[in-house]
Every structure is written in C-alpha cells, then in structure tokens.
Design a protein around this motif. Structure first.
Motif, PDB file in Angstrom:
ATOM      1  N   CYS A  75       0.826  -1.207   0.000  1.00 35.76           N
ATOM      2  CA  CYS A  75       0.000   0.000   0.000  1.00 35.76           C
ATOM      3  C   CYS A  75       0.862   1.259   0.000  1.00 35.76           C
ATOM      4  O   CYS A  75       0.581   2.213  -0.740  1.00 35.76           O
ATOM      5  CB  CYS A  75      -0.922   0.001   1.213  1.00 35.76           C
ATOM      6  N   GLU A  98       2.458   1.841  -3.340  1.00 34.60           N
ATOM      7  CA  GLU A  98       1.458   2.332  -4.294  1.00 34.60           C
ATOM      8  C   GLU A  98       1.190   3.818  -4.081  1.00 34.60           C
ATOM      9  O   GLU A  98       1.103   4.595  -5.040  1.00 34.60           O
ATOM     10  CB  GLU A  98       0.172   1.513  -4.150  1.00 34.60           C
ATOM     11  N   THR A 151      -0.114   5.379  -7.397  1.00 37.57           N
ATOM     12  CA  THR A 151      -1.077   4.352  -7.789  1.00 37.57           C
ATOM     13  C   THR A 151      -2.119   4.194  -6.688  1.00 37.57           C
ATOM     14  O   THR A 151      -1.796   4.261  -5.501  1.00 37.57           O
ATOM     15  CB  THR A 151      -0.361   3.003  -8.007  1.00 37.57           C
ATOM     16  N   LYS A 152      -3.367   3.964  -7.070  1.00 37.22           N
ATOM     17  CA  LYS A 152      -4.408   3.748  -6.072  1.00 37.22           C
ATOM     18  C   LYS A 152      -4.083   2.497  -5.268  1.00 37.22           C
ATOM     19  O   LYS A 152      -3.867   1.430  -5.829  1.00 37.22           O
ATOM     20  CB  LYS A 152      -5.768   3.589  -6.756  1.00 37.22           C
ATOM     21  N   ASP A 206      -8.238   0.231   0.468  1.00 37.47           N
ATOM     22  CA  ASP A 206      -8.532   1.604   0.867  1.00 37.47           C
ATOM     23  C   ASP A 206      -8.096   1.792   2.325  1.00 37.47           C
ATOM     24  O   ASP A 206      -8.769   1.335   3.253  1.00 37.47           O
ATOM     25  CB  ASP A 206     -10.025   1.885   0.720  1.00 37.47           C
TER      26      ASP A 206
END
Length: 400
Positions: free
Chosen positions: A372, A375, A380-381, A385
């Motif tokens: 994460c 990213e 980058t997403k 979340d």
C-alpha cells in the motif's frame, strides 16, 4: 562528513515494514535507486524478529482485516513471491492455527460487533456460547464465558526470522542497496545524516523521498526530522515502544494443538510443541526513551508465577502444573492514539512517508502494508482503501 551518496528513495529501518516497502517499490522504479538503512543485520533487538509472527483475520476494523487477508495470500504463496531463480525454495514454516477469542458477559457485545464486521469482510468466523465452547474445547473452563469466536481458515503463525531473511535476499537480488547504517539526523535539501555501523564513519545521503520504517524507534527518527525543519512542519508521532514478555512453558498433561487463545485478562497463549506452549504478557509500561529500549533485560519469572499462572490455571486446569523453560523480551511499536497502523505521507511534508504504529500486528500485515505504501508513493491507487489509516488523523487528534 565529506562522503555523500544519492538515492531516489531512502528507507530507514530494515525490519519487515522497510523490507516490504522496498520490495514493492521495485515494481515501479529501478531497484538500484532504492536504499534501505538497517543498523543491526542480526536483528537481535528487532521487534520483527522477536515477534510471535501470528496472522489473523479476527479484527474489529475492516482495514485491518483486509490488510491481513492480502498478507496471508502473500505468505501462503511465499516462494512465488520471494523466491530467487536457481536458489532453494523459500519456506517460512507457516502453520495453520486459529485464534480463539473469549469474552465475559460485560464484553460480549464488543466481540459480537467484531464478528459482524468480520463476517461482512468474508471471514469464516465461528461463534460459540460458553456451553458450545466447552464441547469443542473440553479442556477449557468456560463457566464465565458468554461468547467466543475462532476462525476456520487463513489464520496461523510462521517464523519471523525466515520472512525477514527472505525479504532481504530478494530485494538484494533485485539490486536494492541495503546499508548497515543508523540515521543520526537530517539536513536541508533532502539529506539524511547516517553513521556507518561498521566503520563509524559519518556521511550524508541525498534523497527524493524518505520513509520512516524504524519501528519502535519511529518517534526518535521523527524527532530528528523535526530538529531540521521549520516549526510549522513539525508534528509528534504517537508511537512508543511497549515492553512485552514471552514465556516458554511445559505442561505434560496440557492440551494438544491449543489454538492461539486470547483470554479476557490480557494473557495470550498457543501451542509451540506437543506439550510446550508460549505465553505472552504485553501490558508493560511504555518506554520513554531509546536508553530504556536498549535495556531489554530478562523475562520476569515472578510475573508469570503471580497473576499469569493463576489466570492460565483458571482457564485450563491442567496448567496447575507447569515448568518455565525460558523466554524472551521484545517490544511493540505502540500507537498511543488508537493502536492502529499509521501508513502514508507525512501530514505536513511532501516526499516524507511513514509506516509505523502497528501495535502488535505489524509483521502479519507487512506484505500488504508495504505494498500500500509503495502504491501511494508511486501515485497508484492502493489495492486496499487505507485512507482512514493516514497520518492526518494524528494532526486532528482523531482516533480511529
């Protein structure tokens, strides 16, 4: 301090968070432009190496569940992810084994809420009344238990040293620079001062992006950064080391294949062998400085003989007769705000990032957490979340 190196990305901390972040960054940038700083290649005092390395899905927040689910997939396919062509198969001794959570009547509603969140995330969690628990685990004393839960798959534990070693070998094979050095300060124009732990030479490294992955020392690293920047860019990182003790015990008549059981009174235990177990006590005081952390000390047998043994024997009567075989002391990187991870960009500085404060579940979430952060750093997403785990909540004093 004449020597000066240049790297696009400098990661301070070569534990699992730093290594995972570096590994995932290699998917986006030239590995030779990434530098990992780790002062102790033996990891003798590393929170990662001294952890239980347990993995679970039974959390109260969906983000933690998703981070663990993603990481478990990575761990169960560890050779494909961290294997090196032509070298031996990567094996971190992963063993399936459920967590078992117990709740008395006064906290049963909280466990029920957690189970609801877990079921919504697809976790195959099972709930039990005290009577049902007794039938499944007949060696337990359950008269005071109102609700319990375990999980039928994708929970267990592994060898933390083997995961650390696999990450390190992999990133070095890809060309990442791993340097035995300690961060000692920061300078203007994106330079970090370091001390070479082999030669004691001091030099600086210029970077475009910096990652604080220093675990139990994260707040100290953050304060070094604060000393070099203007007051309006400073913030306090709410991460402190918490001392934890692990006792290795033997019980001839104890239960076989005991799950990792979390008792109501902050005692955690699981099987280690046919008649041996490890017991965790992690309610020790928070360390206030690096000198306290340096003094790890020995396990306190008197602590076990007191409250811990009494609580264990109450829950598992066979533990009236146990023998202490040994143990070890380690530290959690404890997030004093809300005990959840802090992942993402520094809230007041561009090009500075943090991956800290996992409060005891860091190594199990490291594959997904490092991914994460990589990213986020590369625009980058994130595949999960994790917006609520950002450091912005620290500025807002908003526990999650």
């Amino acid at each position: 301090m004449a020597k000066r190196l240049v790297h696009d990305i400098v990661i301070a901390g070569g534990g699992v968070m730093g290594m995972s972040t570096a590994f995932n960054l290699t998917k986006y940038i030239d590995p030779s432009k990434i530098c990992v700083l780790e002062p102790d290649p033996t990891y003798s005092r590393s929170a990662s190496a001294l952890s239980w390395a347990s993995v679970r899905q039974q959390f109260s927040l969906s983000e933690n569940i998703q981070l663990s689910q993603s990481s478990i997939k990575f761990i169960k396919d560890i050779h494909q992810n961290l294997g090196i062509p032509g070298e031996d198969t990567v094996d971190i001794n992963y063993k399936e084994g459920s967590y078992l959570f117990l709740a008395r009547p006064e906290t049963a509603h909280l466990l029920e809420q957690n189970i609801t969140v877990q079921e919504a995330a697809g976790v195959k969690v099972q709930r039990y009344t005290g009577e049902e628990l007794q039938r499944k685990y007949p060696y337990l004393h359950t008269s005071d238990i109102a609700l319990a839960s375990d999980c039928g798959e994708d929970e267990g534990w592994f060898d933390p040293w083997l995961l650390l070693s696999a990450y390190k070998r992999k990133i070095q094979s890809l060309g990442v620079n791993v340097i035995r050095a300690q961060v000692t300060g920061f300078q203007s124009n994106k330079q970090v001062k370091v001390c070479d732990m082999t030669s004691n030479a001091e030099y600086s490294i210029h970077y475009d992006k910096f990652v604080n992955a220093t675990g139990i020392h994260a707040s100290y690293t953050n304060e070094l950064l604060n000393d070099s920047i203007s007051s309006d860019s400073r913030f306090t990182l709410p991460v402190q080391p918490q001392r934890r003790q692990t006792f290795h015990i033997k019980c001839k008549d104890g239960p076989k294949n005991l799950p990792l059981m979390c008792c109501p009174l902050k005692t955690v235990i699981r099987s280690e062998g046919p008649d041996t177990y490890i017991v965790l006590h992690s309610s020790g005081p928070l360390a206030q400085n690096s000198e306290e952390v340096a003094e790890f000390g020995d396990v306190d047998d008197d602590l076990f003989v007191g409250d811990i043994w009494e609580n264990l024997a109450y829950r598992i009567p066979a533990f009236e007769a146990v023998k202490i075989l040994g143990g070890w002391v380690g530290y959690y990187e404890y997030n004093t705000l809300d005990q959840n991870a802090l992942i993402g960009q520094h809230p007041l500085l561009q090009d500075h990032y943090n991956i800290n404060g996992f409060s005891g579940h860091g190594i199990q979430q490291s594959p997904a957490a490092g991914r994460c952060l990589a990213e986020i750093m590369c625009g980058t997403k994130p595949h999960i979340d994790i917006a609520e785990l950002s450091l912005q909540r620290v500025l807002e004093d908003r526990p999650y």
